[in-house]
Design a protein around this motif. Structure first.
Motif, PDB file in Angstrom:
ATOM      1  N   MET A  48       8.582   6.348   6.680  1.00  0.00           N
ATOM      2  CA  MET A  48       7.394   7.045   7.198  1.00  0.00           C
ATOM      3  C   MET A  48       6.333   7.081   6.321  1.00  0.00           C
ATOM      4  SD  MET A  48       6.412  10.483   9.448  1.00  0.00           S
ATOM      5  CE  MET A  48       7.589  11.535   9.521  1.00  0.00           C
ATOM      6  N   THR A  49       5.089   6.651   6.867  1.00  0.00           N
ATOM      7  CA  THR A  49       3.781   6.583   5.581  1.00  0.00           C
ATOM      8  C   THR A  49       3.253   7.979   6.057  1.00  0.00           C
ATOM      9  OG1 THR A  49       2.542   5.715   7.722  1.00  0.00           O
ATOM     10  CG2 THR A  49       3.441   4.202   5.960  1.00  0.00           C
ATOM     11  N   GLN A  50       2.641   8.449   4.829  1.00  0.00           N
ATOM     12  CA  GLN A  50       2.026   9.917   4.738  1.00  0.00           C
ATOM     13  C   GLN A  50       0.466   9.410   5.189  1.00  0.00           C
ATOM     14  OE1 GLN A  50       2.903  11.377   0.762  1.00  0.00           O
ATOM     15  NE2 GLN A  50       3.870  12.888   2.038  1.00  0.00           N
ATOM     16  N   ASN A  51      -0.133  10.522   5.676  1.00  0.00           N
ATOM     17  CA  ASN A  51      -1.547  10.358   6.195  1.00  0.00           C
ATOM     18  C   ASN A  51      -2.371  10.656   4.932  1.00  0.00           C
ATOM     19  OD1 ASN A  51      -1.372   9.621   8.918  1.00  0.00           O
ATOM     20  ND2 ASN A  51      -1.112  11.598   9.451  1.00  0.00           N
ATOM     21  N   PRO A  52      -3.496  10.317   4.146  1.00  0.00           N
ATOM     22  CA  PRO A  52      -4.334  10.637   3.460  1.00  0.00           C
ATOM     23  C   PRO A  52      -4.798  11.905   3.433  1.00  0.00           C
ATOM     24  CG  PRO A  52      -5.253   8.803   4.373  1.00  0.00           C
ATOM     25  CD  PRO A  52      -4.103   9.008   4.992  1.00  0.00           C
ATOM     26  N   PRO A  53      -5.044  12.689   2.576  1.00  0.00           N
ATOM     27  CA  PRO A  53      -5.843  13.878   2.758  1.00  0.00           C
ATOM     28  C   PRO A  53      -7.252  13.675   3.102  1.00  0.00           C
ATOM     29  CG  PRO A  53      -5.519  13.597   0.463  1.00  0.00           C
ATOM     30  CD  PRO A  53      -4.809  12.435   1.136  1.00  0.00           C
ATOM     31  N   ALA A  54      -7.784  14.514   4.113  1.00  0.00           N
ATOM     32  CA  ALA A  54      -9.083  14.578   4.458  1.00  0.00           C
ATOM     33  C   ALA A  54      -9.879  15.056   3.252  1.00  0.00           C
ATOM     34  CB  ALA A  54      -9.241  15.470   5.736  1.00  0.00           C
ATOM     35  N   THR A  55     -10.165  14.204   2.335  1.00  0.00           N
ATOM     36  CA  THR A  55     -11.084  14.490   1.472  1.00  0.00           C
ATOM     37  C   THR A  55     -11.853  13.220   0.878  1.00  0.00           C
ATOM     38  OG1 THR A  55      -9.472  13.968  -0.389  1.00  0.00           O
ATOM     39  CG2 THR A  55      -9.405  16.373   0.419  1.00  0.00           C
ATOM     40  N   ILE A  56     -12.648  13.185   0.078  1.00  0.00           N
ATOM     41  CA  ILE A  56     -13.162  11.887  -0.526  1.00  0.00           C
ATOM     42  C   ILE A  56     -12.252  11.134  -1.153  1.00  0.00           C
ATOM     43  CG2 ILE A  56     -14.999  11.254  -2.213  1.00  0.00           C
ATOM     44  CD1 ILE A  56     -16.234  12.392   0.375  1.00  0.00           C
ATOM     45  N   ASP A  57     -11.260  11.591  -2.119  1.00  0.00           N
ATOM     46  CA  ASP A  57     -10.218  11.079  -2.534  1.00  0.00           C
ATOM     47  C   ASP A  57      -9.421  10.430  -1.657  1.00  0.00           C
ATOM     48  OD1 ASP A  57     -11.209  11.617  -5.390  1.00  0.00           O
ATOM     49  OD2 ASP A  57     -10.185  13.403  -5.234  1.00  0.00           O
ATOM     50  N   GLY A  58      -8.942  11.099  -0.506  1.00  0.00           N
ATOM     51  CA  GLY A  58      -8.259  10.356   0.548  1.00  0.00           C
ATOM     52  C   GLY A  58      -9.046   9.295   1.221  1.00  0.00           C
ATOM     53  N   LEU A  59     -10.354   9.381   1.306  1.00  0.00           N
ATOM     54  CA  LEU A  59     -10.978   8.137   1.688  1.00  0.00           C
ATOM     55  C   LEU A  59     -10.939   6.925   0.913  1.00  0.00           C
ATOM     56  CD1 LEU A  59     -14.249   9.730   3.410  1.00  0.00           C
ATOM     57  CD2 LEU A  59     -12.266   8.795   4.779  1.00  0.00           C
ATOM     58  N   ARG A  60     -10.943   7.303  -0.292  1.00  0.00           N
ATOM     59  CA  ARG A  60     -10.840   6.313  -1.259  1.00  0.00           C
ATOM     60  C   ARG A  60      -9.390   5.418  -1.271  1.00  0.00           C
ATOM     61  NH1 ARG A  60     -13.642  10.258  -4.902  1.00  0.00           N
ATOM     62  NH2 ARG A  60     -15.850   9.297  -4.986  1.00  0.00           N
ATOM     63  N   GLN A  61      -8.445   6.149  -1.097  1.00  0.00           N
ATOM     64  CA  GLN A  61      -7.353   5.709  -0.834  1.00  0.00           C
ATOM     65  C   GLN A  61      -7.072   4.722   0.512  1.00  0.00           C
ATOM     66  OE1 GLN A  61      -4.395   8.924  -0.884  1.00  0.00           O
ATOM     67  NE2 GLN A  61      -5.075   9.766  -2.563  1.00  0.00           N
ATOM     68  N   VAL A  62      -7.483   5.258   1.341  1.00  0.00           N
ATOM     69  CA  VAL A  62      -7.469   4.445   2.755  1.00  0.00           C
ATOM     70  C   VAL A  62      -8.997   4.414   3.375  1.00  0.00           C
ATOM     71  CG1 VAL A  62      -6.613   4.434   4.950  1.00  0.00           C
ATOM     72  CG2 VAL A  62      -5.332   5.268   3.171  1.00  0.00           C
ATOM     73  N   PRO A  63      -9.763   3.381   2.901  1.00  0.00           N
ATOM     74  CA  PRO A  63     -11.178   3.365   3.267  1.00  0.00           C
ATOM     75  C   PRO A  63     -11.408   3.221   4.985  1.00  0.00           C
ATOM     76  CG  PRO A  63     -10.921   1.976   1.561  1.00  0.00           C
ATOM     77  CD  PRO A  63      -9.514   2.288   1.852  1.00  0.00           C
ATOM     78  N   CYS A  64     -12.313   3.803   5.379  1.00  0.00           N
ATOM     79  CA  CYS A  64     -12.135   3.449   7.031  1.00  0.00           C
ATOM     80  C   CYS A  64     -13.680   3.063   7.466  1.00  0.00           C
ATOM     81  CB  CYS A  64     -11.729   4.732   7.747  1.00  0.00           C
ATOM     82  SG  CYS A  64     -13.002   6.246   7.408  1.00  0.00           S
ATOM     83  N   ASP A  65     -13.812   2.656   8.454  1.00  0.00           N
ATOM     84  CA  ASP A  65     -15.075   2.060   9.078  1.00  0.00           C
ATOM     85  C   ASP A  65     -14.911   1.810  10.667  1.00  0.00           C
ATOM     86  OD1 ASP A  65     -17.922   1.112   9.421  1.00  0.00           O
ATOM     87  OD2 ASP A  65     -17.217  -0.901   9.309  1.00  0.00           O
TER      88      ASP A  65
END
Length: 80
Positions: free
Chosen positions: A1-18
């Motif tokens: 099971m994949t973990q969701n990245p934290p809702a932080t700027i570092d989390g966005l760096r791990q999993v970018p979104c657009d």
């Protein structure tokens, strides 16, 4: 099971979104959570929109990519 990245700027760096869609609670300041972190990185841009009453209830605001954020476009949506 994949973990969701934290809702932080570092989390966005791990999993970018657009786009990144942020809920903005206009009656609550300071802004909290990821919205508050993004606002801080943008030098209070979202807080200024709230203070100037530029976020209507039903009209989201689309912003282009910003070099200080690891996301593509930014969508701001007012809650409440």
């Amino acid at each position: 099971m994949t973990q969701n990245p934290p809702a932080t700027i570092d989390g966005l760096r791990q999993v970018p979104c657009d786009p990144l869609i942020l809920a903005v609670r206009a009656e609550r300041r300071p802004l909290r959570g990821l919205t508050g972190h993004v606002d801080w990185h943008l030098g209070g841009f979202i807080s200024r929109l709230v203070a100037q009453n530029q976020l209507a209830h039903d009209d989201p605001i689309l912003q282009p990519a910003h070099p200080l954020l690891p996301v593509g476009r930014l969508v701001l949506w007012r809650q409440g």
